[in-house]
Design a protein around this motif. Structure first.
Motif, PDB file in Angstrom:
ATOM      1  N   GLN A 139       0.727  -1.227  -0.061  1.00 21.55           N
ATOM      2  CA  GLN A 139      -0.028  -0.040   0.037  1.00 21.55           C
ATOM      3  C   GLN A 139       0.939   1.120  -0.202  1.00 21.55           C
ATOM      4  OE1 GLN A 139      -3.206   0.213  -0.005  1.00 21.55           O
ATOM      5  NE2 GLN A 139      -3.452  -2.137  -0.287  1.00 21.55           N
ATOM      6  N   ARG A 140       1.940   1.441   0.993  1.00 27.58           N
ATOM      7  CA  ARG A 140       2.562   2.470   0.946  1.00 27.58           C
ATOM      8  C   ARG A 140       3.775   2.646   0.043  1.00 27.58           C
ATOM      9  NH1 ARG A 140       7.311   4.043   3.957  1.00 27.58           N
ATOM     10  NH2 ARG A 140       7.590   1.852   4.870  1.00 27.58           N
ATOM     11  N   PRO A 141       3.955   3.572  -0.816  1.00 26.29           N
ATOM     12  CA  PRO A 141       4.902   3.877  -1.707  1.00 26.29           C
ATOM     13  C   PRO A 141       6.248   3.653  -1.158  1.00 26.29           C
ATOM     14  CG  PRO A 141       3.130   5.509  -2.056  1.00 26.29           C
ATOM     15  CD  PRO A 141       2.828   4.957  -0.755  1.00 26.29           C
ATOM     16  N   ALA A 142       6.956   3.030  -1.815  1.00 29.84           N
ATOM     17  CA  ALA A 142       8.470   3.142  -1.381  1.00 29.84           C
ATOM     18  C   ALA A 142       8.799   2.148  -0.019  1.00 29.84           C
ATOM     19  CB  ALA A 142       9.039   4.533  -0.981  1.00 29.84           C
ATOM     20  N   ALA A 143       7.678   1.526   0.165  1.00 32.48           N
ATOM     21  CA  ALA A 143       7.843   0.545   1.449  1.00 32.48           C
ATOM     22  C   ALA A 143       8.778  -0.660   1.205  1.00 32.48           C
ATOM     23  CB  ALA A 143       6.400  -0.018   1.962  1.00 32.48           C
ATOM     24  N   ILE A 144       8.577  -1.230   0.075  1.00 24.97           N
ATOM     25  CA  ILE A 144       9.327  -2.305  -0.432  1.00 24.97           C
ATOM     26  C   ILE A 144      10.897  -1.807  -0.594  1.00 24.97           C
ATOM     27  CG2 ILE A 144       9.983  -3.906  -2.279  1.00 24.97           C
ATOM     28  CD1 ILE A 144       7.036  -4.006  -2.825  1.00 24.97           C
ATOM     29  N   GLU A 145      11.202  -0.543  -1.062  1.00 16.83           N
ATOM     30  CA  GLU A 145      12.464  -0.008  -1.242  1.00 16.83           C
ATOM     31  C   GLU A 145      13.197   0.256  -0.194  1.00 16.83           C
ATOM     32  OE1 GLU A 145      14.632   0.103  -3.952  1.00 16.83           O
ATOM     33  OE2 GLU A 145      12.930  -0.863  -4.852  1.00 16.83           O
ATOM     34  N   GLN A 146      12.403   0.660   1.223  1.00 20.71           N
ATOM     35  CA  GLN A 146      12.907   1.073   2.401  1.00 20.71           C
ATOM     36  C   GLN A 146      13.354  -0.233   3.216  1.00 20.71           C
ATOM     37  OE1 GLN A 146      10.113   2.769   5.105  1.00 20.71           O
ATOM     38  NE2 GLN A 146      11.581   2.702   6.697  1.00 20.71           N
ATOM     39  N   LEU A 147      12.556  -1.276   3.011  1.00 22.87           N
ATOM     40  CA  LEU A 147      12.981  -2.765   3.452  1.00 22.87           C
ATOM     41  C   LEU A 147      14.264  -3.264   2.681  1.00 22.87           C
ATOM     42  CD1 LEU A 147      11.678  -4.355   5.757  1.00 22.87           C
ATOM     43  CD2 LEU A 147      10.678  -5.865   4.083  1.00 22.87           C
ATOM     44  N   LYS A 148      14.324  -2.944   1.355  1.00 17.92           N
ATOM     45  CA  LYS A 148      15.186  -3.534   0.751  1.00 17.92           C
ATOM     46  C   LYS A 148      16.656  -2.883   1.301  1.00 17.92           C
ATOM     47  CE  LYS A 148      14.854  -4.005  -3.805  1.00 17.92           C
ATOM     48  NZ  LYS A 148      14.409  -3.831  -5.066  1.00 17.92           N
ATOM     49  N   ILE A 149      16.515  -1.354   1.544  1.00 15.61           N
ATOM     50  CA  ILE A 149      17.641  -0.844   2.043  1.00 15.61           C
ATOM     51  C   ILE A 149      18.201  -1.286   3.200  1.00 15.61           C
ATOM     52  CG2 ILE A 149      18.371   1.311   2.921  1.00 15.61           C
ATOM     53  CD1 ILE A 149      16.822   2.666   0.427  1.00 15.61           C
ATOM     54  N   LEU A 150      17.286  -1.658   4.227  1.00 16.69           N
ATOM     55  CA  LEU A 150      17.616  -1.939   5.509  1.00 16.69           C
ATOM     56  C   LEU A 150      18.107  -3.391   5.550  1.00 16.69           C
ATOM     57  CD1 LEU A 150      14.071  -1.074   7.448  1.00 16.69           C
ATOM     58  CD2 LEU A 150      16.372   0.157   7.703  1.00 16.69           C
ATOM     59  N   GLY A 151      17.441  -4.362   4.588  1.00 17.11           N
ATOM     60  CA  GLY A 151      18.259  -5.568   4.445  1.00 17.11           C
ATOM     61  C   GLY A 151      19.396  -5.562   3.952  1.00 17.11           C
ATOM     62  N   GLN A 152      19.929  -4.481   3.114  1.00 17.99           N
ATOM     63  CA  GLN A 152      21.250  -4.461   2.720  1.00 17.99           C
ATOM     64  C   GLN A 152      22.371  -3.924   3.723  1.00 17.99           C
ATOM     65  OE1 GLN A 152      20.917  -1.538  -0.552  1.00 17.99           O
ATOM     66  NE2 GLN A 152      20.266  -3.231  -1.936  1.00 17.99           N
ATOM     67  N   GLN A 153      21.851  -3.012   4.481  1.00 16.52           N
ATOM     68  CA  GLN A 153      22.613  -2.667   5.727  1.00 16.52           C
ATOM     69  C   GLN A 153      22.827  -3.625   6.755  1.00 16.52           C
ATOM     70  OE1 GLN A 153      20.159   0.544   7.336  1.00 16.52           O
ATOM     71  NE2 GLN A 153      20.769   1.912   5.799  1.00 16.52           N
ATOM     72  N   LEU A 154      21.889  -4.688   6.935  1.00 18.66           N
ATOM     73  CA  LEU A 154      22.127  -5.746   7.809  1.00 18.66           C
ATOM     74  C   LEU A 154      22.498  -7.183   7.145  1.00 18.66           C
ATOM     75  CD1 LEU A 154      18.607  -5.436   9.404  1.00 18.66           C
ATOM     76  CD2 LEU A 154      20.855  -4.775  10.612  1.00 18.66           C
ATOM     77  N   ASP A 155      22.779  -7.123   5.909  1.00 18.07           N
ATOM     78  CA  ASP A 155      22.943  -8.097   5.141  1.00 18.07           C
ATOM     79  C   ASP A 155      21.855  -9.467   5.479  1.00 18.07           C
ATOM     80  OD1 ASP A 155      24.719  -9.745   3.340  1.00 18.07           O
ATOM     81  OD2 ASP A 155      25.874 -10.377   4.800  1.00 18.07           O
ATOM     82  N   VAL A 156      20.803  -8.818   5.169  1.00 19.45           N
ATOM     83  CA  VAL A 156      19.674  -9.864   5.566  1.00 19.45           C
ATOM     84  C   VAL A 156      18.692  -9.810   4.476  1.00 19.45           C
ATOM     85  CG1 VAL A 156      17.652 -10.278   7.086  1.00 19.45           C
ATOM     86  CG2 VAL A 156      19.581  -9.572   8.056  1.00 19.45           C
ATOM     87  N   PRO A 157      18.537 -10.986   3.717  1.00 19.32           N
ATOM     88  CA  PRO A 157      17.845 -10.910   2.457  1.00 19.32           C
ATOM     89  C   PRO A 157      16.376 -10.472   2.812  1.00 19.32           C
ATOM     90  CG  PRO A 157      18.056 -13.325   3.404  1.00 19.32           C
ATOM     91  CD  PRO A 157      18.870 -12.219   4.185  1.00 19.32           C
ATOM     92  N   VAL A 158      15.717  -9.938   1.728  1.00 20.37           N
ATOM     93  CA  VAL A 158      14.298  -9.294   1.524  1.00 20.37           C
ATOM     94  C   VAL A 158      13.590 -10.078   0.505  1.00 20.37           C
ATOM     95  CG1 VAL A 158      13.005  -7.067   1.317  1.00 20.37           C
ATOM     96  CG2 VAL A 158      15.301  -7.252   2.522  1.00 20.37           C
TER      97      VAL A 158
END
Length: 450
Positions: A139-158
């Protein structure tokens, strides 16, 4: 956090301690002020009513009236009842052995679910698990991108899909986790500005199809009663296992933290106390009650120190203390380890006696950066032997660090004072070794606390 209510309660207790002797009348007058303080802190009205009733029943009894220190006895009663109000500590995540543990985050839009998903993933990583973040908010614009960025910072797959319904995305994500040996799956679901049927149907579909092992309601603690009302409605329509309070570091009132367990019957599992991904802490009612009453939180302070302090470096530092060979490099190392523990004002608030005196205190975090810049602008020889830093050298260091000669002089003065104080503590090396930090050597000099 909770400065407003802490200051109000401190004022009430100071009056009670000032009484020559306590009677049922002045106890009730004091508790009337406690009631007002809680209501001003946006604590639920029924919760306040029940709380005051329980405290009154104990406070007007003989255990207080005949106590040697009745004022302190009342504080203890309020402390005990605050713990009961917030419930027993329940921070465990029940991980599954035979299948991926599924955790569903729910809440209104703007409560901080996506960031909390990242923080929770980092916490789970520290427990030796392999989390998978799932972008189920379409629903929220950029929600997926935000989670992907967090995943990259943590080295956790999204896991994400661009054209699928949330329930389908979550189901496919669990299958993906099984295939790729990820043992914890965190669903970041959509929110709305308010609770509506469309939101609840979407969340109920995920719950029915996936049967998540844990559902956590994420809410902004700064919204007070609105957070409590939302939690109550989410729990009624969806049901959840626990609460994650966000932005608790900015909450001066505390209404949500003090009400939500009593209203929903569900425990507060974690609290967000900053924007960084490592700023998610387990919630312990006894520690929070102590902080509210200005008693500090030594246990949390020690835990943070243990996480931030490198024990090997601490042992090296201990030997240097023994040999009186501390240098500015050691001072810099201590500064860096202290910074890992969190904001200085927050750390000071955990020290008993300081918690309820932090309101209005300006802690200049930039002073830490200035100290670091000054030391880094010195040569290796100057750091090892600060006494050689004469007038011309001080001017060069000030120019190189973007500070003033007065700043350089202040640092050198603090360093000499620290070394002098350490000599006085030589008979207590055991305590210094155990702590692994020079608590008296913190750069809280003039200009840091105003």
């Amino acid at each position: 956090m909770f400065e407003a209510i802490a200051n109000s309660l401190e004022g009430v207790f100071s009056k009670l301690r000032g009484k020559g002797r306590l009677t049922e009348s002045n106890i009730k007058d004091g508790l009337h002020e406690v009631r007002l303080a809680l209501l001003e802190a946006d604590v639920n009205y029924k919760v306040v009513k029940d709380f005051i009733q329980h405290v009154t029943e104990r406070a007007v009894g003989e255990e207080v009236i005949k106590s040697i220190a009745p004022g302190q006895q009342i504080i203890k009663i309020v402390h005990d009842e605050l713990i009961k109000l917030m419930g027993e500590s329940d921070t465990a995540i029940p991980f599954q052995d035979s299948e991926p543990t599924t955790i569903m985050l729910v809440g209104l839009q703007g409560s901080g679910k996506t960031t909390t998903a990242g923080k929770l993933a980092k916490t789970i990583l520290s427990k030796g698990r392999k989390p998978l973040l799932v972008a189920a908010d379409i629903q929220r614009p950029a929600a997926i991108e935000q989670l992907k960025i967090l995943g990259q910072q943590l080295d956790v797959p999204v896991y994400f899909e661009s054209a699928a319904q949330p329930a389908k995305i979550c189901k496919n994500a669990v299958a993906h986790a099984r295939t790729n040996a990820q043992d914890v799956v965190i669903f970041d679901t959509a929110g709305r500005l308010h609770i509506d049927d469309e939101l609840m149907l979407e969340l109920q579909e995920i719950k029915q199809n996936l049967g998540p092992h844990q559902i956590y309601f994420v809410c902004d603690s700064m919204t007070g009663q609105d957070a409590v009302n939302s939690a109550k409605e989410f729990n009624t329509k969806l049901g959840f296992h626990g609460v994650i309070l966000t932005k608790l570091d900015g909450d001066t009132r505390g209404g949500a933290a003090l009400s939500i367990r009593a209203v929903t019957g569900r425990p507060i599992k974690f609290v967000g106390i900053g924007e960084k991904l490592d700023r998610l802490e387990e919630f312990h009612p006894d520690r929070m009650a102590s902080r509210i009453l200005g008693m500090g939180d030594v246990v949390s302070l020690v835990e943070r120190a243990q996480q931030a302090i490198d024990m090997e470096e601490a042992q090296k530092l201990s030997r240097k203390i023994q040999n009186d060979t501390l240098s500015l490099d050691d001072f810099l190392m201590q500064l860096q380890q202290i910074k890992k523990m969190g904001p200085i004002k927050e750390i000071l608030g955990m020290i008993p006696g300081l918690g309820n005196k932090m309101d209005g205190l300006n802690v200049d975090e930039k002073q830490l950066h200035r100290v670091e810049a000054i030391i880094r602008s010195m040569t290796t020889e100057e750091r090892a032997s600060p006494d050689m830093v004469n007038g011309s050298r001080r001017q060069r260091v000030a120019n190189g660090s973007g500070t003033t000669i007065q700043d350089v002089n202040q640092l050198l003065k603090q360093f000499r004072a620290m070394k002098k104080m350490i000599k006085q503590f030589k008979g207590n090396e055991r305590g210094l070794k155990k702590m692994g930090l020079l608590s008296k050597g913190l750069p809280f000099g003039k200009g840091m606390l105003q």
